[in-house]
Design a protein around this motif. Structure first.
Motif, PDB file in Angstrom:
ATOM      1  N   MET A  74       0.834  -1.195   0.000  1.00  0.00           N
ATOM      2  CA  MET A  74       0.000   0.000   0.000  1.00  0.00           C
ATOM      3  C   MET A  74       0.871   1.247   0.000  1.00  0.00           C
ATOM      4  SD  MET A  74      -3.235  -0.895   2.474  1.00  0.00           S
ATOM      5  CE  MET A  74      -2.249  -1.296   3.924  1.00  0.00           C
ATOM      6  N   THR A  75       0.313   2.372  -0.482  1.00  0.00           N
ATOM      7  CA  THR A  75       1.042   3.629  -0.513  1.00  0.00           C
ATOM      8  C   THR A  75       1.087   4.239   0.884  1.00  0.00           C
ATOM      9  OG1 THR A  75      -0.989   4.831  -1.038  1.00  0.00           O
ATOM     10  CG2 THR A  75       0.321   4.052  -2.887  1.00  0.00           C
ATOM     11  N   ALA A  76       1.997   5.216   1.038  1.00  0.00           N
ATOM     12  CA  ALA A  76       2.116   5.890   2.322  1.00  0.00           C
ATOM     13  C   ALA A  76       0.887   6.748   2.577  1.00  0.00           C
ATOM     14  CB  ALA A  76       3.375   6.754   2.321  1.00  0.00           C
ATOM     15  N   PRO A  77       0.493   6.925   3.846  1.00  0.00           N
ATOM     16  CA  PRO A  77      -0.643   7.792   4.162  1.00  0.00           C
ATOM     17  C   PRO A  77      -0.391   9.226   3.708  1.00  0.00           C
ATOM     18  CG  PRO A  77      -0.050   6.429   6.050  1.00  0.00           C
ATOM     19  CD  PRO A  77       1.045   6.264   5.041  1.00  0.00           C
ATOM     20  N   LEU A  78      -1.474   9.934   3.412  1.00  0.00           N
ATOM     21  CA  LEU A  78      -1.384  11.308   2.954  1.00  0.00           C
ATOM     22  C   LEU A  78      -1.039  12.231   4.116  1.00  0.00           C
ATOM     23  CD1 LEU A  78      -4.546  11.411   0.668  1.00  0.00           C
ATOM     24  CD2 LEU A  78      -2.181  11.048  -0.025  1.00  0.00           C
ATOM     25  N   ASP A  79      -0.453  13.379   3.778  1.00  0.00           N
ATOM     26  CA  ASP A  79      -0.138  14.435   4.747  1.00  0.00           C
ATOM     27  C   ASP A  79      -0.762  15.707   4.192  1.00  0.00           C
ATOM     28  OD1 ASP A  79       0.880  16.135   6.628  1.00  0.00           O
ATOM     29  OD2 ASP A  79       2.977  15.868   6.079  1.00  0.00           O
ATOM     30  N   LEU A  80      -2.009  15.986   4.620  1.00  0.00           N
ATOM     31  CA  LEU A  80      -2.802  17.044   4.004  1.00  0.00           C
ATOM     32  C   LEU A  80      -3.627  17.788   5.040  1.00  0.00           C
ATOM     33  CD1 LEU A  80      -4.339  15.021   1.023  1.00  0.00           C
ATOM     34  CD2 LEU A  80      -2.432  16.639   0.860  1.00  0.00           C
ATOM     35  N   THR A  81      -4.039  19.005   4.652  1.00  0.00           N
ATOM     36  CA  THR A  81      -5.031  19.748   5.411  1.00  0.00           C
ATOM     37  C   THR A  81      -6.196  20.051   4.477  1.00  0.00           C
ATOM     38  OG1 THR A  81      -3.381  20.747   6.875  1.00  0.00           O
ATOM     39  CG2 THR A  81      -5.531  21.829   6.720  1.00  0.00           C
ATOM     40  N   LEU A  82      -7.373  19.558   4.843  1.00  0.00           N
ATOM     41  CA  LEU A  82      -8.568  19.759   4.027  1.00  0.00           C
ATOM     42  C   LEU A  82      -9.243  21.049   4.454  1.00  0.00           C
ATOM     43  CD1 LEU A  82      -9.936  16.092   4.160  1.00  0.00           C
ATOM     44  CD2 LEU A  82      -8.241  17.085   2.596  1.00  0.00           C
ATOM     45  N   THR A  83      -9.426  21.960   3.508  1.00  0.00           N
ATOM     46  CA  THR A  83      -9.994  23.276   3.818  1.00  0.00           C
ATOM     47  C   THR A  83     -11.257  23.502   3.000  1.00  0.00           C
ATOM     48  OG1 THR A  83      -8.734  24.438   2.106  1.00  0.00           O
ATOM     49  CG2 THR A  83      -7.669  24.154   4.249  1.00  0.00           C
ATOM     50  N   GLY A  84     -12.089  24.419   3.458  1.00  0.00           N
ATOM     51  CA  GLY A  84     -13.255  24.845   2.697  1.00  0.00           C
ATOM     52  C   GLY A  84     -14.464  23.947   2.807  1.00  0.00           C
ATOM     53  N   ALA A  85     -14.318  22.745   3.317  1.00  0.00           N
ATOM     54  CA  ALA A  85     -15.427  21.802   3.409  1.00  0.00           C
ATOM     55  C   ALA A  85     -16.184  21.981   4.715  1.00  0.00           C
ATOM     56  CB  ALA A  85     -14.905  20.370   3.316  1.00  0.00           C
ATOM     57  N   ARG A  86     -17.410  21.518   4.718  1.00  0.00           N
ATOM     58  CA  ARG A  86     -18.157  21.396   5.965  1.00  0.00           C
ATOM     59  C   ARG A  86     -17.836  20.021   6.537  1.00  0.00           C
ATOM     60  NH1 ARG A  86     -24.611  21.760   7.230  1.00  0.00           N
ATOM     61  NH2 ARG A  86     -24.691  19.972   5.824  1.00  0.00           N
ATOM     62  N   VAL A  87     -17.319  19.981   7.772  1.00  0.00           N
ATOM     63  CA  VAL A  87     -16.798  18.755   8.365  1.00  0.00           C
ATOM     64  C   VAL A  87     -17.683  18.321   9.528  1.00  0.00           C
ATOM     65  CG1 VAL A  87     -14.813  17.664   9.475  1.00  0.00           C
ATOM     66  CG2 VAL A  87     -14.452  19.410   7.707  1.00  0.00           C
ATOM     67  N   LEU A  88     -18.072  17.045   9.555  1.00  0.00           N
ATOM     68  CA  LEU A  88     -18.877  16.513  10.658  1.00  0.00           C
ATOM     69  C   LEU A  88     -17.938  16.005  11.743  1.00  0.00           C
ATOM     70  CD1 LEU A  88     -21.612  15.932  11.837  1.00  0.00           C
ATOM     71  CD2 LEU A  88     -21.616  13.731  10.637  1.00  0.00           C
ATOM     72  N   ARG A  89     -17.785  16.798  12.806  1.00  0.00           N
ATOM     73  CA  ARG A  89     -16.933  16.459  13.935  1.00  0.00           C
ATOM     74  C   ARG A  89     -17.793  15.925  15.089  1.00  0.00           C
ATOM     75  NH1 ARG A  89     -11.815  18.961  13.025  1.00  0.00           N
ATOM     76  NH2 ARG A  89     -11.885  20.519  11.350  1.00  0.00           N
ATOM     77  N   PRO A  90     -17.161  15.423  16.159  1.00  0.00           N
ATOM     78  CA  PRO A  90     -17.946  14.852  17.263  1.00  0.00           C
ATOM     79  C   PRO A  90     -18.986  15.798  17.855  1.00  0.00           C
ATOM     80  CG  PRO A  90     -15.649  14.224  17.487  1.00  0.00           C
ATOM     81  CD  PRO A  90     -15.715  15.203  16.360  1.00  0.00           C
ATOM     82  N   ASP A  91     -18.726  17.104  17.822  1.00  0.00           N
ATOM     83  CA  ASP A  91     -19.678  18.055  18.393  1.00  0.00           C
ATOM     84  C   ASP A  91     -20.554  18.719  17.338  1.00  0.00           C
ATOM     85  OD1 ASP A  91     -17.610  19.432  17.245  1.00  0.00           O
ATOM     86  OD2 ASP A  91     -17.287  20.817  18.919  1.00  0.00           O
ATOM     87  N   GLY A  92     -20.550  18.205  16.105  1.00  0.00           N
ATOM     88  CA  GLY A  92     -21.425  18.741  15.063  1.00  0.00           C
ATOM     89  C   GLY A  92     -20.643  19.258  13.868  1.00  0.00           C
ATOM     90  N   TRP A  93     -21.343  20.009  13.016  1.00  0.00           N
ATOM     91  CA  TRP A  93     -20.734  20.526  11.799  1.00  0.00           C
ATOM     92  C   TRP A  93     -19.752  21.652  12.106  1.00  0.00           C
ATOM     93  CZ3 TRP A  93     -21.099  17.755   7.607  1.00  0.00           C
ATOM     94  CH2 TRP A  93     -22.236  16.983   7.358  1.00  0.00           C
ATOM     95  N   SER A  94     -18.680  21.704  11.328  1.00  0.00           N
ATOM     96  CA  SER A  94     -17.660  22.730  11.512  1.00  0.00           C
ATOM     97  C   SER A  94     -17.069  23.086  10.155  1.00  0.00           C
ATOM     98  CB  SER A  94     -16.552  22.215  12.440  1.00  0.00           C
ATOM     99  OG  SER A  94     -15.421  23.063  12.401  1.00  0.00           O
ATOM    100  N   ASP A  95     -16.683  24.351  10.013  1.00  0.00           N
ATOM    101  CA  ASP A  95     -16.007  24.805   8.789  1.00  0.00           C
ATOM    102  C   ASP A  95     -14.501  24.873   8.965  1.00  0.00           C
ATOM    103  OD1 ASP A  95     -18.416  25.132   7.404  1.00  0.00           O
ATOM    104  OD2 ASP A  95     -18.704  27.155   8.214  1.00  0.00           O
ATOM    105  N   ALA A  96     -14.000  24.466  10.128  1.00  0.00           N
ATOM    106  CA  ALA A  96     -12.561  24.533  10.386  1.00  0.00           C
ATOM    107  C   ALA A  96     -11.824  23.484   9.560  1.00  0.00           C
ATOM    108  CB  ALA A  96     -12.287  24.313  11.879  1.00  0.00           C
TER     109      ALA A  96
END
Length: 382
Positions: A1-23
Motif C-alpha cells: 500500500m502507498t504511504a498515508p497522505l499528509d494534508l489539510t482539508l480546507t473549505g469543506a463542511r466537516v462533521l466532527r464529534p460536536d457537530g458541523w464545523s467549517d474549520a
C-alpha cells in the motif's frame, strides 16, 4: 500500500464529534491531526467519518459470481474492497455463514472466504474483518467452526437458526426445498433428511450452545444473535454472554436488548426500502423509539449512506445523529475505539461527499486513498 497522505482539508463542511464545523481538517501519518501539510481546497464538499459496517454479506457476488463457473477468491475480495470504499465503508465486518445449508453457506466456502480475506486484507486500505455466522443446530460442525475462529483470528461469532421448525415438526416439506438442495449440492431427499435430523436433535442445542459460548467468551470473541423475536429469547442469549442483537424482528425484542444493556444492529436496506423484506417491523420504527445503536449494510453496500440520508428526509433524526448510526455507533459496538469520529488521534477514515448530489466522491481509509472519482481528484492532485 502507498504511504498515508499528509494534508489539510480546507473549505469543506466537516462533521466532527460536536457537530458541523467549517474549520480545516488535518491528516498526518494515517490519523486526524492538529496540523498537517499541503492544503486541499474542498469548497462545495462535506467531509464525514468513514462508515463502519458491522455486518454485510455483499461480498458473495464477488467471491462466487456464477455458481460452479468461476473461482477467483482473492481477486473477488480485492473487487469487494473497492466496492466498499466506493460506498464510503472504511471498516467492514464480512459476515460469512457456517451452515448446514451448504454451498456458499457451507464450511468449505467459508474457509475459502477466510483465506481470501487473510491474503487480501493487508494489501488494501479498507479494514476487512471477519464474522462467522454459525447455525445453532449444526452441532456436528461446532468443533470445526471453533477451530476456524482460532485459525483465522475471527473476532465475532453470530448465531442463526434457519431451520423451518414449524414445517418440519408437522412433517411437511419446506418451501423452495428443491432449489435450496441444488445450491447445497445435495438432492432434495438428502437435504430434507439432514434438516429433519438437525430438527430432531433440538433438545441437545441449549447445552451445546452454553458450552461453546463459554469457550468463545473466554477467548474474548464477541458474540451476537440474529433475528431475535422475544424478550425471553434475548435474555437467554444474554445469559450466554451474547450481547449483540442483530436485526431484531419486533419492537419488544429491541426494547429488551436496550434495557438489558445489549447492542442493537438494524439493516440499512430496511430503512432505505421503508420496510423489512421479510415482513417484520420497519427499522425506522425501532430507530424512532431510540433502540438502535448501528446500521449495517446487510446485503447491499450502498445502503448505510443512503439510510442515513433517508432518516433525515423522514425527519426521524438530524444528520449528525443519523451518521452516528453508521460511524461512531458501530465502532463502539465493535470495540474499535480508534475510529468512527473525526477527532485528533483517531484513524483518518473519512469520506468526501458532494454537497449538491450527496454522492460519495472520495474515501480515505487510514489516511490512504481507497476510492476517488470525478472532479474532486483534481483537488487532491493539484
Amino acid at each position: 500500500m502507498t504511504a498515508p497522505l499528509d494534508l489539510t482539508l480546507t473549505g469543506a463542511r466537516v462533521l466532527r464529534p460536536d457537530g458541523w464545523s467549517d474549520a480545516p481538517l488535518a491528516i498526518c501519518d494515517g490519523h486526524i491531526a492538529e496540523s498537517a501539510g499541503r492544503a486541499v481546497d474542498l469548497t462545495g464538499y462535506e467531509v464525514l467519518p468513514g462508515i463502519v459496517d458491522p455486518h454485510g454479506d455483499g461480498f458473495e457476488r464477488h467471491m462466487a459470481p456464477r455458481r460452479g463457473a468461476l473461482r477467483e477468491r482473492d481477486a473477488g475480495m480485492v473487487a469487494c474492497a473497492a466496492e466498499l470504499a466506493a460506498n464510503g465503508i472504511t471498516t467492514a465486518m464480512l459476515a460469512q455463514f457456517w451452515s448446514w445449508e451448504g454451498g456458499m453457506r457451507g464450511p468449505e466456502f467459508a474457509e475459502e472466504v477466510f483465506a481470501a480475506v487473510a491474503a487480501v486484507a493487508p494489501t488494501v486500505p479498507v479494514d476487512l474483518r471477519l464474522q462467522l455466522r454459525l447455525e445453532t443446530h449444526y452441532l456436528e460442525s461446532f468443533a470445526r467452526a471453533e477451530a476456524a475462529v482460532d485459525r483465522w483470528g475471527i473476532t465475532q461469532v453470530v448465531f442463526n437458526d434457519h431451520l423451518p421448525h414449524d414445517r418440519l415438526a408437522e412433517g411437511r416439506r419446506p418451501p423452495r426445498l428443491t432449489g435450496q438442495a441444488l445450491k447445497s449440492g445435495r438432492n432434495p431427499e438428502a437435504h430434507l433428511a439432514l434438516m429433519m435430523r438437525l430438527h430432531a436433535a433440538a433438545s441437545d442445542v441449549p447445552h451445546a450452545l452454553d458450552a461453546l459460548c463459554a469457550r468463545l467468551a473466554a477467548k474474548g470473541v464477541a458474540m451476537g444473535s440474529h433475528d431475535d423475536r422475544t424478550p425471553e429469547g434475548r435474555a437467554a442469549w444474554r445469559a450466554r454472554s451474547v450481547r449483540l442483537s442483530e436485526f431484531p424482528e419486533t419492537m419488544e425484542a429491541a426494547r429488551a436488548a436496550r434495557e438489558g444493556g445489549d447492542g442493537v444492529v438494524l439493516g440499512a436496506p430496511n430503512v432505505v426500502r421503508g420496510a423489512s423484506h421479510a415482513g417484520n417491523i420497519a427499522a425506522s420504527e425501532i430507530i424512532a423509539a431510540g433502540f438502535c445503536d448501528a446500521l449495517a449494510s446487510d446485503y447491499h453496500y450502498p445502503s448505510p449512506a443512503r439510510a442515513a440520508l433517508r432518516l433525515v428526509e423522514l425527519d426521524i433524526l438530524d444528520m449528525p445523529s443519523a451518521w452516528h448510526l453508521v460511524s461512531t455507533g458501530p465502532a463502539r459496538l465493535l470495540a474499535l475505539h480508534d475510529r468512527g469520529q473525526l477527532a485528533p488521534g483517531k484513524r483518518a477514515d473519512l469520506i468526501v461527499v458532494d454537497r449538491e448530489s450527496h454522492r460519495i466522491v472520495a474515501t480515505l481509509a487510514g489516511g490512504q486513498v481507497a476510492w476517488m472519482s470525478g472532479p474532486v481528484a483534481a483537488r487532491f492532485l493539484g
